[in-house]
Design an enzyme around this catalytic site. Structure first.
Site, PDB file in Angstrom:
ATOM      1  N   THR A   1       0.832  -1.202   0.000  1.00 54.49           N
ATOM      2  CA  THR A   1       0.000   0.000   0.000  1.00 54.49           C
ATOM      3  C   THR A   1       0.863   1.247   0.000  1.00 54.49           C
ATOM      4  O   THR A   1       2.009   1.237   0.463  1.00 54.49           O
ATOM      5  CB  THR A   1      -0.892   0.091   1.252  1.00 54.49           C
ATOM      6  OG1 THR A   1      -0.062   0.263   2.412  1.00 54.49           O
ATOM      7  CG2 THR A   1      -1.780  -1.113   1.412  1.00 54.49           C
ATOM      8  N   ASP A   2       0.298   2.329  -0.491  1.00 57.31           N
ATOM      9  CA  ASP A   2       0.869   3.622  -0.165  1.00 57.31           C
ATOM     10  C   ASP A   2       0.556   3.875   1.309  1.00 57.31           C
ATOM     11  O   ASP A   2      -0.275   3.184   1.913  1.00 57.31           O
ATOM     12  CB  ASP A   2       0.265   4.714  -1.055  1.00 57.31           C
ATOM     13  CG  ASP A   2       1.197   5.892  -1.246  1.00 57.31           C
ATOM     14  OD1 ASP A   2       2.057   6.116  -0.366  1.00 57.31           O
ATOM     15  OD2 ASP A   2       1.077   6.599  -2.261  1.00 57.31           O
TER      16      ASP A   2
END
EC number: 3.2.1.21
Length: 782
Positions: free
Chosen positions: A302-303
């Site tokens: 994920t960011d």
């Protein structure tokens, strides 16, 4: 796009607004169910191609792990380092953990490292060899600092939204140029210290020193509403990038395909929704496109704070959460126990992560994770030197080649032994301080009182020094005995009437977190016209983190030269002086289109805003399909100020001798079936066509030319970049430039067959200096 995505539950979650009875406000995301097709289960990595040994080792490793240890590999933890994120160690199996850190243009938040040219600067160089060298030397800095994963390079945003705040982190608005450079960048980072690259000898003491993470997958084209937020107690979802299948493949997925083909070990999913499903739990894009169609063997991260679902995200193909998780942990093992997630999915998540570690040989003599990343550099810490004298040539050459000369009249450049130079503009000088600091987000159109050498947000970097333009000009003046006057504060400065040239420095700022407020700045433009009104040799340099319009003054008779200087990194002033004085010949080319006026960009100028019934669920409809940047200008017949691929030189080049030859391979419409390798069907990379042309340097100065090849494919945009080669040519000499085109280069995406398809009919071939200066034309048929 709402009318043709196959809405499910059309009336679900709709309420009538009392303030506006005619507007039905959507209040639940159930309204959008089905717009992004579900693809399950998440495919397991199979160790295809070069991954075979890494997967064999990883599976043996994961077989020894407890369920808790597998879970711990899937999410970041807090640490006493300055790493952007950390995966915990497993001491009993000698796994030291992982340090991941920004950014794609150099390390951030630490000392003894270099500030490298940013993505847009590398894109403007149009130099594949230089892109690999830049990546290699950056990779060695990450290695020495104990950073396992470089959070870059960036290929999304692609640049669809002209005012996009993060466009500067990527290479280009064109998927082919972006893809070619990300391929070299991935190779450079992940082979640092192992392989060899043209003009560089790589020390053998480093063994596959680093890994990279390509971001942001995919369709991440604006900062506005990129994250969900609460305004006055009302929850607003992230914007949805509504992308049709054809545009997804031909534009937004294209550079990711090149990154996977190059062997990228990890991919970062983006913040926003894609067809109304969050990118980090979108099974169509993660399971379907990335892991199945492209055969991606690494892991998806994920960011930061980009996780919006728990078990649903894991089943959709997410493998790692950063910087920590509140939704996984023991919930993963509970899900396995209650049957909502298969144990094999957790095994695959762990295996992909460990296989990536083995794939870049970080199990062999890699520094302790984060050893050179102190949590606070102002506290006592070990000095770990990341930068190396070996990188200085690449650092400077990278800074030089990303400058694009777009105007040069009255023989303004190169400078010829000036007696007096006058320097103006807030961008000329270094800042009042240079300290190691954390990420900052400033919503502004310019950065006043210092030269702009990198953009803002998590993509910024730390510098070993900053040699600003004014400093570099003064150093040169000292050598030459030239007088220098300056006023970097006034908007209407005095100008000595005997000055030989007036150097004006402005910038155009951009940062993560905000889309740009516009493409011009009134104060900066006023400064230029004021100086030009008093100085008949006004040379303008713009350090621009994205497209900058110049229509208000570009045709002023006293504005004799203009340089788009982009974001050169710490050697900004040194690089510029090399160009101003002719020791280097400008060779940069625009990786985007500069319009005459903002309105020429049409609906692609501004980011999408929440509106109407979609006020709580903002929608960004990519209704233009594949027609962005120069494709849109060509389709609509709009004349740009400066076209895509444009750039001037101090010499001139002539083109002749176009030759187009089909290679003896099958030209059946679809590629033959084959086991998927990294990047997809391996037959997509079969060479179908070769094109060659003679390029002659007809001027009096040695120079580099970027020969560009565009194809007119039947049933496609009128011209698309499908080849480029940067070649150095001595004055008066000529070289033969060859382009190799693959099946993929010649194909369009068939949405019904779900395959790349060669078109029947006549293909047009164009070769020349830019997307609109193409003196050589040819044709072939399929």
């Amino acid at each position: 796009m709402h009318s043709f995505l196959g809405l499910v539950g059309l009336l679900a979650g709709v309420s009538v607004s009392s303030a506006a009875p005619s507007v039905q406000n959507i209040t639940s995301d159930t309204y959008f169910y089905g717009q992004s097709p579900p693809v399950y289960p998440s495919p397991e990595g199979n160790g295809t191609g070069s991954w075979a040994v890494a997967y064999q080792k990883a599976k043996a490793f994961v077989a020894q792990l407890t369920s808790e240890e597998k879970v711990n590999l899937t999410a970041g933890v807090t640490s006493d380092t300055g790493c952007s994120g950390m995966i915990p160690a497993i001491p009993r199996l000698n796994f030291p953990g992982l340090c991941v850190s920004d950014a794609g243009d150099g390390l951030r938040g630490t000392d003894y490292v270099n500030s490298w040219p940013s993505g847009i600067h590398a894109g403007a160089s149009w130099n594949k060899n230089l892109a690999r060298q830049r990546a290699y030397h950056m990779g060695t800095e990450f290695h020495k600092k104990g950073v396992n994963v470089l959070l870059g390079p960036v290929v999304a945003p692609l640049g669809r939204v002209v005012e996009g705040g993060r466009n500067w982190e990527g290479f280009s608005n064109d998927p082919y140029l972006s893809g070619a450079l990300v391929y070299e960048t991935v190779k450079g980072i992940q082979s640092a210290g192992v392989g060899a690259c043209t003009k560089v000898r790589f020390p053998q003491r480093l063994q596959s020193s680093g890994s990279n993470l390509v971001q942001h997958f995919t369709g991440y084209e604006q900062e506005t509403n990129r994250n969900p937020e609460t305004v006055d107690g009302v929850d607003i979802a992230s914007v949805s990038s509504n992308i049709d299948d054809k545009a997804m493949h031909e534009l937004y997925l294209w550079p990711f395909q090149d990154a996977v083909h190059a062997g990228s070990v990890s991919v970062m999913c983006s913040y926003q929704r894609i067809n109304n499903s969050y990118a980090c739990q979108n099974s169509k894009t993660l399971n379907g496109l990335l892991k199945t169609e492209l055969g991606f063997q690494g892991y998806v991260m994920t960011d930061w704070y980009g996780q919006h679902g728990g078990i649903a995200a894991a089943n959709a193909g997410l493998d790692m959460v950063m910087p920590y998780t509140e939704l996984w942990g023991s919930n993963l093992t509970d899900a396995i126990s209650n049957g909502t997630m298969e144990a094999s999915r957790l095994d695959d998540m762990a295996t992909r992560i460990i296989a990536s570690w083995y794939q870049v040989n970080q199990n062999k003599n890699f520094p302790a994770p984060g050893i050179g990343m102190p949590a606070d550099v102002n506290e006592p810490h070990q000095a770990v030197i990341g930068k190396s004298p070996d990188s200085r040539t690449t650092l400077l050459q990278g800074a030089i080649e990303g400058h694009v000369l777009v105007k040069n009249t009255k023989q303004a450049l190169p400078l010829q032994s000036p007696r007096l130079l006058s320097v103006f503009g807030y961008d000329a000088k270094a800042g009042d301080s240079l300290i190691v600091n954390d990420v900052s987000f400033v919503n502004a159109s310019v950065q006043k009182n210092h030269t702009l050498y990198v953009g803002g947000g998590s993509g910024t970097n730390s510098a070993a020094y900053v040699l600003a333009p004014l400093d570099a000009v003064q150093q040169q003046a000292y050598e030459d005995g030239t007088s220098v006057l300056w006023d970097v504060v006034s908007e209407d400065p005095d100008v000595d009437a005997t000055t030989d040239a007036c150097l004006v420095f402005i910038n155009a700022y951009a940062t993560e977190g905000y889309d740009r407020p516009g493409l011009v700045n009134k104060e900066s433009d006023t400064l230029i016209t004021n100086v030009a009104g008093k100085c008949n040799n006004t040379i303008v340099t713009i350090h621009n983190a994205g497209i900058r319009l110049v229509g208000d003054w570009i045709n002023h008779e006293n504005v004799t030269a203009v340089i788009f200087a982009h974001l050169p990194g710490q050697d900004t002033g040194k690089a510029l002086v090399e160009l101003l004085y002719g020791r280097a010949n400008p060779s940069g080319r625009l990786p985007y289109t500069v319009a005459k006026r903002a309105g020429d960009y049409g609906s692609l100028l501004h980011p999408s805003q929440p509106e109407g019934k979609y006020g709580l669920f903002p929608q960004s409809d990519f209704s233009e399909g594949v027609f962005i940047d120069y494709r849109a200008f060509d389709k609509q017949g709009i004349e740009p100020q400066f076209e895509f691929g444009f750039g001037l030189s101090y010499t001139s080049f002539n083109y002749s001798g176009l030759a187009v030859k089909k290679v003896n391979r099958t030209t059946e419409p679809y590629p033959a079936s084959a086991p998927v390798q990294e990047g997809g069907n391996p037959n997509l990379w079969d060479e179908i066509l070769t094109v060659s042309a003679k390029v002659q340097n007809s001027g009096s100065m040695d120079g580099d030319e970027v020969a560009q090849l565009y194809l007119g494919i039947p049933n496609a945009p009128v011209r698309q970049l499908r080849g480029f080669e940067k070649v150095g040519i001595p004055a008066g000499q000529a070289v033969n430039v060859k382009f190799s085109l693959t099946r993929r280069d010649l194909s369009v995406w068939d949405t019904e067959a779900q395959q790349w398809k060669l078109q029947s009919g006549d293909y047009q071939v164009y070769v020349g200096r830019s997307s609109r200066d193409l003196p050589l034309k040819g044709q072939f048929s399929i």
